[in-house]
Motif scaffolding. Structure first.
Motif, short mmCIF file in Angstrom:
data_model
loop_
_atom_site.label_atom_id
_atom_site.label_comp_id
_atom_site.label_asym_id
_atom_site.label_seq_id
_atom_site.Cartn_x
_atom_site.Cartn_y
_atom_site.Cartn_z
N MET A 107 1.00 -1.12 -0.09
CA MET A 107 0.15 -0.07 -0.01
C MET A 107 0.82 1.23 -0.04
SD MET A 107 -3.17 1.05 0.13
CE MET A 107 -4.31 2.24 0.46
N PRO A 108 0.76 2.12 -0.93
CA PRO A 108 1.53 3.47 -0.97
C PRO A 108 1.22 4.33 0.32
CG PRO A 108 0.12 3.23 -3.14
CD PRO A 108 -0.20 2.08 -2.16
N TYR A 109 2.23 4.81 0.82
CA TYR A 109 1.91 5.74 1.90
C TYR A 109 2.70 6.99 1.71
CZ TYR A 109 3.03 7.32 6.72
OH TYR A 109 3.21 8.10 7.85
N GLY A 110 2.10 8.21 2.20
CA GLY A 110 2.50 9.50 1.74
C GLY A 110 4.10 9.59 1.81
N ALA A 111 4.50 9.05 2.92
CA ALA A 111 6.18 9.53 3.36
C ALA A 111 6.91 8.19 2.95
CB ALA A 111 6.37 9.50 4.87
N GLY A 112 6.29 7.08 2.16
CA GLY A 112 6.94 6.07 1.71
C GLY A 112 6.89 4.86 2.90
N ASN A 113 7.23 3.71 2.52
CA ASN A 113 7.29 2.59 3.44
C ASN A 113 8.38 2.58 4.69
OD1 ASN A 113 6.15 0.62 0.97
ND2 ASN A 113 5.09 1.41 2.43
N GLY A 130 13.74 6.91 -0.25
CA GLY A 130 12.67 7.88 0.12
C GLY A 130 11.45 7.62 -0.83
N TYR A 131 10.26 7.79 -0.10
CA TYR A 131 9.12 7.50 -0.68
C TYR A 131 8.82 6.26 -1.45
CZ TYR A 131 8.72 12.62 0.03
OH TYR A 131 8.55 13.76 0.79
N GLY A 132 9.64 5.23 -0.89
CA GLY A 132 9.47 4.19 -1.61
C GLY A 132 8.01 3.28 -1.40
N THR A 133 7.87 2.54 -2.21
CA THR A 133 6.50 1.74 -2.14
C THR A 133 6.77 0.28 -2.33
OG1 THR A 133 5.20 3.42 -2.75
CG2 THR A 133 4.16 1.22 -2.83
N PHE A 134 6.72 -0.59 -1.15
CA PHE A 134 7.14 -2.13 -1.50
C PHE A 134 5.85 -2.58 -2.10
CE2 PHE A 134 9.26 -1.62 2.89
CZ PHE A 134 10.31 -1.59 2.26
N ILE A 135 6.05 -3.69 -3.03
CA ILE A 135 4.96 -4.24 -3.83
C ILE A 135 5.41 -5.94 -3.41
CG2 ILE A 135 4.41 -5.10 -6.21
CD1 ILE A 135 4.13 -1.84 -5.64
N TYR A 136 4.45 -6.45 -2.86
CA TYR A 136 4.46 -7.83 -2.41
C TYR A 136 3.91 -8.97 -3.53
CZ TYR A 136 5.63 -5.76 1.74
OH TYR A 136 6.01 -5.15 2.98
N ASP A 137 4.31 -10.23 -3.58
CA ASP A 137 3.84 -11.13 -4.08
C ASP A 137 2.77 -11.85 -3.34
OD1 ASP A 137 3.08 -13.98 -4.92
OD2 ASP A 137 4.91 -14.15 -6.04
N LEU A 138 1.64 -11.89 -3.50
CA LEU A 138 0.52 -12.50 -2.52
C LEU A 138 0.99 -13.94 -1.89
CD1 LEU A 138 -2.77 -11.52 -4.17
CD2 LEU A 138 -1.65 -10.35 -2.09
N TYR A 167 4.92 11.59 -1.99
CA TYR A 167 3.31 11.55 -1.73
C TYR A 167 2.50 10.49 -2.39
CZ TYR A 167 4.84 15.89 0.54
OH TYR A 167 5.51 16.75 1.32
N PRO A 168 3.20 9.23 -2.49
CA PRO A 168 2.36 8.08 -3.34
C PRO A 168 1.11 8.09 -2.47
CG PRO A 168 4.23 7.53 -2.07
CD PRO A 168 4.18 8.76 -2.12
N ASN A 169 -0.01 7.56 -3.35
CA ASN A 169 -0.92 7.26 -2.67
C ASN A 169 -1.88 6.42 -3.56
OD1 ASN A 169 -2.51 9.05 -4.57
ND2 ASN A 169 -2.77 10.67 -3.20
N ALA A 170 -1.49 5.75 -4.62
CA ALA A 170 -2.06 4.84 -5.54
C ALA A 170 -1.09 3.88 -6.45
CB ALA A 170 -2.92 5.67 -6.66
N VAL A 171 -1.50 2.55 -6.42
CA VAL A 171 -0.66 1.66 -7.18
C VAL A 171 -1.39 0.81 -8.04
CG1 VAL A 171 -0.28 -0.07 -5.32
CG2 VAL A 171 1.22 0.37 -7.13
N GLY A 172 -1.25 0.29 -9.24
CA GLY A 172 -2.15 -0.49 -9.94
C GLY A 172 -1.07 -1.49 -10.83
#
Length: 120
Positions: free
Chosen positions: A1-7, A19-27, A42-47
């Motif tokens: 899940m994106p978070y404004g300050a990054g994970n 900085g501002y990184g977003t972790f992507i997981y394999d389910l 400020y990331p807040n969406a991923v697809g």
């Protein structure tokens, strides 16, 4: 899940988050991310475009940033003014096309073939 300050950093089994990184997981393996994307402030969406193995993200300035599944940035696309902020991505099942919902508008985006070709 994106978070404004990054994970956060310091999570056991996780790499340092830039900085501002977003972790992507394999389910099937939620204990560690498969990739980290770094869209910027400020990331807040991923697809996800499963057909072409693309990851869609955004930041405060750019409505659509496209990455391959290895986290390499393939392109950036601005569609609305800076304050519109992308809220969600709705990828087309045929791939290479996505609806981008901002705070002000809904955009239909067909990715250039050059971006799809570099997806790997």
């Amino acid at each position: 899940m994106p978070y404004g300050a990054g994970n956060n950093n310091g999570i056991p089994g996780h790499p340092a988050s830039p900085g501002y990184g977003t972790f992507i997981y394999d389910l099937s393996k939620l204990s560690a991310p498969m990739v980290t994307v770094t869209p910027g402030a400020y990331p807040n969406a991923v697809g996800f475009d499963e057909k072409h193995k693309l990851i869609y993200a955004q930041n405060f300035d750019v409505d659509l940033i496209v990455y391959n599944h290895g986290g390499a940035k393939l392109g950036e696309f601005e569609m609305d003014d800076r304050n519109a902020q992308t809220r969600a991505f709705f990828p087309h099942p045929d791939g290479g096309k996505v609806l981008v919902l901002t705070g002000k508008s809904l955009f239909w985006c067909e990715l250039p073939q050059s971006v799809i070709d570099r997806a790997g």
